[in-house]
Design a protein around this motif. Structure first.
Motif, mmCIF file in Angstrom:
data_model
loop_
_atom_site.group_PDB
_atom_site.id
_atom_site.type_symbol
_atom_site.label_atom_id
_atom_site.label_comp_id
_atom_site.label_asym_id
_atom_site.label_seq_id
_atom_site.Cartn_x
_atom_site.Cartn_y
_atom_site.Cartn_z
ATOM 1 N N ALA A 57 -10.742 -35.840 26.011
ATOM 2 C CA ALA A 57 -11.352 -35.830 24.671
ATOM 3 C C ALA A 57 -12.321 -34.654 24.524
ATOM 4 C CB ALA A 57 -12.082 -37.149 24.422
ATOM 5 N N LEU A 96 -19.051 -41.942 23.889
ATOM 6 C CA LEU A 96 -17.615 -41.714 24.039
ATOM 7 C C LEU A 96 -17.164 -42.121 25.439
ATOM 8 C CD1 LEU A 96 -15.682 -40.634 21.988
ATOM 9 C CD2 LEU A 96 -16.024 -38.341 22.881
ATOM 10 N N VAL A 149 -11.803 -41.054 19.080
ATOM 11 C CA VAL A 149 -12.932 -40.111 19.260
ATOM 12 C C VAL A 149 -13.726 -39.990 17.956
ATOM 13 C CG1 VAL A 149 -13.520 -37.666 19.632
ATOM 14 C CG2 VAL A 149 -11.880 -38.794 21.135
#
Lengths: 190, 175
Positions: B14, B47, B64
């Motif tokens: 990510a 996250l 995300v």
């Protein structure tokens, strides 16, 4: 991604960024730091409560008359009541991660409404439990020392306590109004 | 693969794919540089933690953006208590007067500053939509991130395009 149609999209995506990167070690360190901070805060509250409860027990046991014992017992019960209420209501609920915006905002609004209820009812769970202790203390000392000067001193103490109660209550009502504004502003569609 | 390794792997993936978008997103949620750095770190930590419960029912990109926007919204609402500037909806921004013709002359950083100022006035939901639009996401992806219906997303994008066209003198208001 769609093809960029609007120059504002280009402007937005071409803005300079610092290219900040966080290593896994750094992320783990920060997550750990956050958890330790929460743990320390909770530990502090419980230790302070235990010390205060211990002091009230000591005062109660070492008091020479039953009225003082009743007074300290009432303060101890009030404090335990407040700690229990803080534990039940005080801490903010953690919102689930990864939910869509609308769900997140609805949960956030529900949390704000819960906090609003807690603040709005603070008289009943924060201030009122202390009142019996002060009443018994005032009556007890007025009976024990039947002298106008002592009564005047008690009256001054009660006025100061009432003033403090009023200030705390006003501050909480202001916090409640602030929460209500935030709830209104969120304006989350049903 | 163990859960912890999977969590780390997803975070790194990510970060690689959306690191720059996350920086831009932090910019839209916080004008102050120091607070913005803190916010960005908060987003990264959220996250990483969130990937412990990522079940793959939505795409990595959707996840995300959801997590990052939720952290951003909490930040804005938290700051709202102390700063007190009023947040508005897209409808109110649509009523702003047109930018003056001299705005044609402004340089890019000024234009970006104005765009940021507009975004930073928006309420969380509208802010999510405009940021997703500016990041180039399509209506379906915006709907998945925000939870809004396709009709609602279309209406909001239409308003955003009108507002951007009027404020930045850019052509085209078709949705």
């Amino acid at each position: 991604m769609t093809e960029l149609q609007n120059p504002a999209q280009r402007l937005w995506q071409d803005q300079p960024v610092e290219g900040v990167k966080m290593s896994l070690e750094e992320v783990r360190r920060r997550a750990g730091k956050f958890e330790r901070r929460i743990w320390r805060r909770n530990a502090r509250e419980y230790v302070a409560s235990l010390i205060a409860a211990g002091l009230f027990v000591y005062f109660m046991m070492s008091a020479h008359d039953w009225l003082s014992r009743v007074t300290f017992a009432l303060f101890m019960v009030a404090m335990l009541w407040i700690v229990a209420a803080l534990h039940r209501n005080g801490s903010a609920k953690k919102l689930p991660e990864g939910v869509d915006t609308l769900t997140g905002l609805r949960l956030y609004r529900a949390e704000l409404e819960r906090q609003y209820g807690v603040v709005k009812s603070m008289w009943w769970w924060y201030l009122a439990p202390m009142v019996p202790g002060f009443i018994v203390y005032t009556i007890g000392h007025a009976v024990k020392v039947p002298h106008p000067a002592a009564w005047a001193g008690l009256a001054v103490m009660d006025i100061v306590v009432a003033g403090l109660f009023y200030v705390v209550w006003r501050m909480n009502m202001r916090a409640a109004r602030c929460l209500q504004r935030m709830i209104d502003e969120l304006n989350v569609p049903e | 693969m163990s859960a912890a390794l999977e969590q780390d792997g997803l975070y790194e993936e990510a970060g690689q794919a959306f690191g720059q978008a996350l920086e831009r997103l932090a910019h839209a949620y916080e004008a102050d540089a120091d607070l913005r750095r803190d916010l960005l770190q908060e987003i990264h930590v959220a996250l990483w933690r969130s990937f412990a419960s990522f079940d793959g029912r939505c795409s990595l990109r959707t996840w995300v953006y959801r997590v990052a926007h939720n952290v951003g919204a909490s930040h804005v609402l938290r700051q709202r208590r102390t700063r007190g500037h009023e947040l508005v909806g897209l409808e109110e921004l649509e009523d702003l007067p047109d930018a003056a013709d001299s705005q044609h002359e402004v340089d890019r950083s000024h234009a970006l500053g104005r765009l940021l100022a507009l975004i930073q006035r928006l309420k969380p939901l509208d802010r999510h939509v405009i940021l997703s639009y500016l990041e180039g996401l399509d209506a379906a992806a915006i709907g998945e991130i925000t939870g809004l219906t396709a009709g609602n997303v279309a209406t909001k994008i239409h308003r955003i395009k009108n507002m951007l066209a009027r404020q930045f003198h850019e052509g085209g208001t078709e949705s």
